[in-house]
Enzyme design. Sequence first.
Site, PDB file in Angstrom:
ATOM      1  N   ALA A   1       0.842  -1.210   0.000  1.00 28.27           N
ATOM      2  CA  ALA A   1       0.000   0.000   0.000  1.00 28.27           C
ATOM      3  C   ALA A   1       0.872   1.254   0.000  1.00 28.27           C
ATOM      4  O   ALA A   1       0.590   2.225  -0.728  1.00 28.27           O
ATOM      5  CB  ALA A   1      -0.922  -0.003   1.213  1.00 28.27           C
TER       6      ALA A   1
ATOM      7  N   LYS B   1      -3.191 -13.955 -15.144  1.00 23.91           N
ATOM      8  CA  LYS B   1      -4.361 -14.512 -14.447  1.00 23.91           C
ATOM      9  C   LYS B   1      -5.604 -14.272 -15.300  1.00 23.91           C
ATOM     10  O   LYS B   1      -5.930 -13.118 -15.610  1.00 23.91           O
ATOM     11  CB  LYS B   1      -4.502 -13.816 -13.085  1.00 23.91           C
ATOM     12  CG  LYS B   1      -5.769 -14.181 -12.332  1.00 23.91           C
ATOM     13  CD  LYS B   1      -5.814 -13.505 -10.964  1.00 23.91           C
ATOM     14  CE  LYS B   1      -7.136 -13.719 -10.270  1.00 23.91           C
ATOM     15  NZ  LYS B   1      -7.259 -12.995  -9.002  1.00 23.91           N
TER      16      LYS B   1
ATOM     17  N   THR C   1      -9.096  -8.431  -3.984  1.00 27.32           N
ATOM     18  CA  THR C   1      -9.486  -7.060  -4.316  1.00 27.32           C
ATOM     19  C   THR C   1      -8.692  -5.982  -3.572  1.00 27.32           C
ATOM     20  O   THR C   1      -8.904  -4.792  -3.820  1.00 27.32           O
ATOM     21  CB  THR C   1     -10.976  -6.843  -3.960  1.00 27.32           C
ATOM     22  OG1 THR C   1     -11.191  -7.381  -2.651  1.00 27.32           O
ATOM     23  CG2 THR C   1     -11.877  -7.525  -4.950  1.00 27.32           C
TER      24      THR C   1
HETATM   25  C1  LIG Z   1      -4.026 -13.909   3.874  1.00 29.26           C
HETATM   26  C2  LIG Z   1      -4.043 -12.707   3.005  1.00 29.26           C
HETATM   27  C3  LIG Z   1      -4.115 -12.867   1.618  1.00 29.26           C
HETATM   28  C4  LIG Z   1      -4.151 -11.754   0.785  1.00 29.26           C
HETATM   29  N1  LIG Z   1      -4.287 -11.923  -0.553  1.00 29.26           N
HETATM   30  C5  LIG Z   1      -4.420 -10.847  -1.354  1.00 29.26           C
HETATM   31  C6  LIG Z   1      -4.566 -10.979  -2.746  1.00 29.26           C
HETATM   32  O1  LIG Z   1      -4.558 -12.077  -3.298  1.00 29.26           O
HETATM   33  N2  LIG Z   1      -4.697  -9.849  -3.489  1.00 29.26           N
HETATM   34  C7  LIG Z   1      -4.687  -8.612  -2.927  1.00 29.26           C
HETATM   35  O2  LIG Z   1      -4.859  -7.622  -3.641  1.00 29.26           O
HETATM   36  N3  LIG Z   1      -4.485  -8.460  -1.609  1.00 29.26           N
HETATM   37  C8  LIG Z   1      -4.364  -9.537  -0.816  1.00 29.26           C
HETATM   38  N4  LIG Z   1      -4.153  -9.351   0.521  1.00 29.26           N
HETATM   39  C9  LIG Z   1      -4.015  -7.999   1.051  1.00 29.26           C
HETATM   40  C10 LIG Z   1      -2.615  -7.460   0.762  1.00 29.26           C
HETATM   41  O3  LIG Z   1      -1.633  -8.334   1.278  1.00 29.26           O
HETATM   42  C11 LIG Z   1      -2.454  -6.081   1.406  1.00 29.26           C
HETATM   43  O4  LIG Z   1      -3.526  -5.277   1.053  1.00 29.26           O
HETATM   44  C12 LIG Z   1      -1.204  -5.415   0.898  1.00 29.26           C
HETATM   45  O5  LIG Z   1      -0.093  -6.216   1.121  1.00 29.26           O
HETATM   46  C13 LIG Z   1      -1.005  -4.076   1.547  1.00 29.26           C
HETATM   47  O6  LIG Z   1      -0.619  -4.189   2.882  1.00 29.26           O
HETATM   48  P1  LIG Z   1      -0.216  -2.835   3.625  1.00 29.26           P
HETATM   49  O7  LIG Z   1       0.850  -2.196   2.858  1.00 29.26           O
HETATM   50  O8  LIG Z   1      -1.453  -2.066   3.885  1.00 29.26           O
HETATM   51  O9  LIG Z   1       0.295  -3.328   5.046  1.00 29.26           O
HETATM   52  P2  LIG Z   1       1.654  -4.063   5.481  1.00 29.26           P
HETATM   53  O10 LIG Z   1       2.188  -4.931   4.427  1.00 29.26           O
HETATM   54  O11 LIG Z   1       1.341  -4.688   6.810  1.00 29.26           O
HETATM   55  O12 LIG Z   1       2.704  -2.890   5.692  1.00 29.26           O
HETATM   56  C14 LIG Z   1       2.682  -2.080   6.827  1.00 29.26           C
HETATM   57  C15 LIG Z   1       3.910  -1.185   6.819  1.00 29.26           C
HETATM   58  O13 LIG Z   1       3.761  -0.227   7.851  1.00 29.26           O
HETATM   59  C16 LIG Z   1       4.997  -0.101   8.527  1.00 29.26           C
HETATM   60  N5  LIG Z   1       4.751   0.364   9.894  1.00 29.26           N
HETATM   61  C17 LIG Z   1       3.853  -0.070  10.798  1.00 29.26           C
HETATM   62  N6  LIG Z   1       3.967   0.592  11.954  1.00 29.26           N
HETATM   63  C18 LIG Z   1       4.962   1.493  11.769  1.00 29.26           C
HETATM   64  C19 LIG Z   1       5.577   2.454  12.591  1.00 29.26           C
HETATM   65  N7  LIG Z   1       5.203   2.649  13.868  1.00 29.26           N
HETATM   66  N8  LIG Z   1       6.581   3.189  12.084  1.00 29.26           N
HETATM   67  C20 LIG Z   1       7.006   3.023  10.810  1.00 29.26           C
HETATM   68  N9  LIG Z   1       6.454   2.123   9.979  1.00 29.26           N
HETATM   69  C21 LIG Z   1       5.463   1.367  10.468  1.00 29.26           C
HETATM   70  C22 LIG Z   1       5.607  -1.476   8.480  1.00 29.26           C
HETATM   71  O14 LIG Z   1       7.017  -1.426   8.674  1.00 29.26           O
HETATM   72  C23 LIG Z   1       5.231  -1.905   7.059  1.00 29.26           C
HETATM   73  O15 LIG Z   1       6.209  -1.421   6.174  1.00 29.26           O
HETATM   74  C24 LIG Z   1      -4.091 -10.456   1.365  1.00 29.26           C
HETATM   75  C25 LIG Z   1      -3.978 -10.299   2.736  1.00 29.26           C
HETATM   76  C26 LIG Z   1      -3.963 -11.404   3.562  1.00 29.26           C
HETATM   77  C27 LIG Z   1      -3.865 -11.205   5.050  1.00 29.26           C
END
Ligand SMILES: Cc1cc2nc3c(=O)[nH]c(=O)nc-3n(C[C@H](O)[C@H](O)[C@H](O)COP(=O)(O)OP(=O)(O)OC[C@H]3O[C@@H](n4cnc5c(N)ncnc54)[C@H](O)[C@@H]3O)c2cc1C
Length: 525
Positions: A19, A81, A353
């Site tokens: 994200a 896909k 999604t």
């Molecule tokens: C089982 C599972 C299957 C999935 N399958 C799919 C799929 O097939 N297709 C799809 O589109 N999505 C899928 N997703 C969702 C997808 O993985 C996430 O939407 C995507 O990876 C984005 O994650 P994120 O970046 O929001 O969070 P994260 O990957 O958790 O990143 C969080 C970031 O915030 C940072 N952070 C947190 N706290 C602090 C702090 N205090 N200070 C500094 N940095 C901090 C961390 O270091 C990390 O870099 C799936 C999710 C799960 C759980």
Amino acid sequence: MTSESPASPHFVIVGGGTAGWMSACLLARQLGPACRYTLVESSDIGIIGVGEGSTPYLRDFFRQLGLEEHDWMPACHATYKAGIRFPGWSTQPGYESYVHPFFNEADRPLGQAFIQQANLRRRGEDVDANPADFFLAAELARQRRAPVYSQPEHSPATDYAYHFDSGLLGAFLKRHAQEQLGLQHCVDTVAAVERHPESGDITALRLQDSGQRLEGDFFIDCSGFRGLLINEALGEPFIPWGDRLFNDRAIAIPTPLEPEQDISSETTSTALGHGWAWQIPLSSRYGNGYVYSSEFISDDAAEAALRAHLGPAAEGANARRLKMRVGRVARHWRHNCVAIGLSQGFIEPLEATALMLIQFSVQHLIEALQSGGGSGTMEDLRQRYNAQINQMFDGVLEYVQTHYLLNTRDDSDYWRANRTLKPCSDRLSELLRTWDQGGDFDAVLSRHEAALMYQRPSWYCLLAGMGRFPASAAGSLALPAQASTLSGLQARASLMDQTRRFFMPHREALAPMSRGLVDSLGPNR
Ligand SMILES: Cc1cc2nc3c(=O)[nH]c(=O)nc-3n(C[C@H](O)[C@H](O)[C@H](O)COP(=O)(O)OP(=O)(O)OC[C@H]3O[C@@H](n4cnc5c(N)ncnc54)[C@H](O)[C@@H]3O)c2cc1C
């Protein structure tokens, strides 16, 4: 941007998961050097590191960044896909493996026939109406071919998505953001959030290791499930959806590809006793996982069930256990902060999604900031944005929940309880009622078109694909009752022919891109 913004606003993005990097790339690419961008990520707090499936919208993401498939696919072990297959969700004879294809121009004639026949079938006529027989994507997946015409310039448009290694995609976007888009990157942990005493806006982040105070004008919360800025600092409530979607855990286990076979071009989402197991084919391995409900099965039992499902391929492979916070925040944009990614919400990954919602959320934010709110106030702008994003999340929830409501399994309390859940919206109740009563389904879809996230063919594929038909016709896959209808066999024969003539085997379609990567790495790689 807005009347309240400084001339060269500084965007601070918290989080270096998918994200964070997707948001950073889109913002920097579209708002350009008039703004500054800093991404801060913690080396102590990991990324979620799963999420390997996508929807066709991801193609727009790369187009917006000006990237071609050969620029990023080999680096992310990506494959094509064509859609998703759902074995085991329905026990209706003939409908044991439902397909949700991505739709193509070439699907028009057979797709129309499918929809007409699904309407006849739900009114009790004995005609074939299984999407697996009528859509090109289903046949491409059966033949393990890529959903890309071998001569695209002389062919109708195709819609497809990708599978990819999410860790590699994050790393790729990070490099792109730093090298091509001039983004500042800071590895540190946010220890405290400072807010303006009157407006409540976020003014700065205190960083733990460097002790630095990182000031910004606009903050993007991509901190994952924790919601560091949106929930913890700004106190925005999170609305859990445990009463609509039971699954709150996942276990992931990678397995090797079968070298003797071509690579599949579909995600497989197989229903198991207390949830469902994904299998995602990458160019280097399979990503597998079990998404389940902790109310119905323990983590140990779920891991054993996944290993049994995967068989010898999973022997010795490490499992990762994950907790999922399913639901969404009430408001994604508060003060000068927008939550994007898992911090804003998560609908379990059944239709893959999440990245699409990230993309939509950033895109809408950029448009809102560029519009400056028109004649309205900033608060109007935020309200409109929050309503739009909530509509998207709720639209995906509706479609995902329908899979569970329609299941016909009787092997566990989990599946029976899923069937008795209340539909998450009046609109969904109306859609299901109209379908079951043989009413004008198209009219209801049209009336709700603006609010639905999934369009007409997807709803037909889901309801017909699960065999949601009156008992009198269910199970009889006989020859067509009317001269003007097509049997599934006839439809498939035409698809088989098109597929063989116009589409390449999957590995063959990927090979030139991988060769390009090897060439670009040079002899000393
Ligand atoms: C089982 C599972 C299957 C999935 N399958 C799919 C799929 O097939 N297709 C799809 O589109 N999505 C899928 N997703 C969702 C997808 O993985 C996430 O939407 C995507 O990876 C984005 O994650 P994120 O970046 O929001 O969070 P994260 O990957 O958790 O990143 C969080 C970031 O915030 C940072 N952070 C947190 N706290 C602090 C702090 N205090 N200070 C500094 N940095 C901090 C961390 O270091 C990390 O870099 C799936 C999710 C799960 C759980």
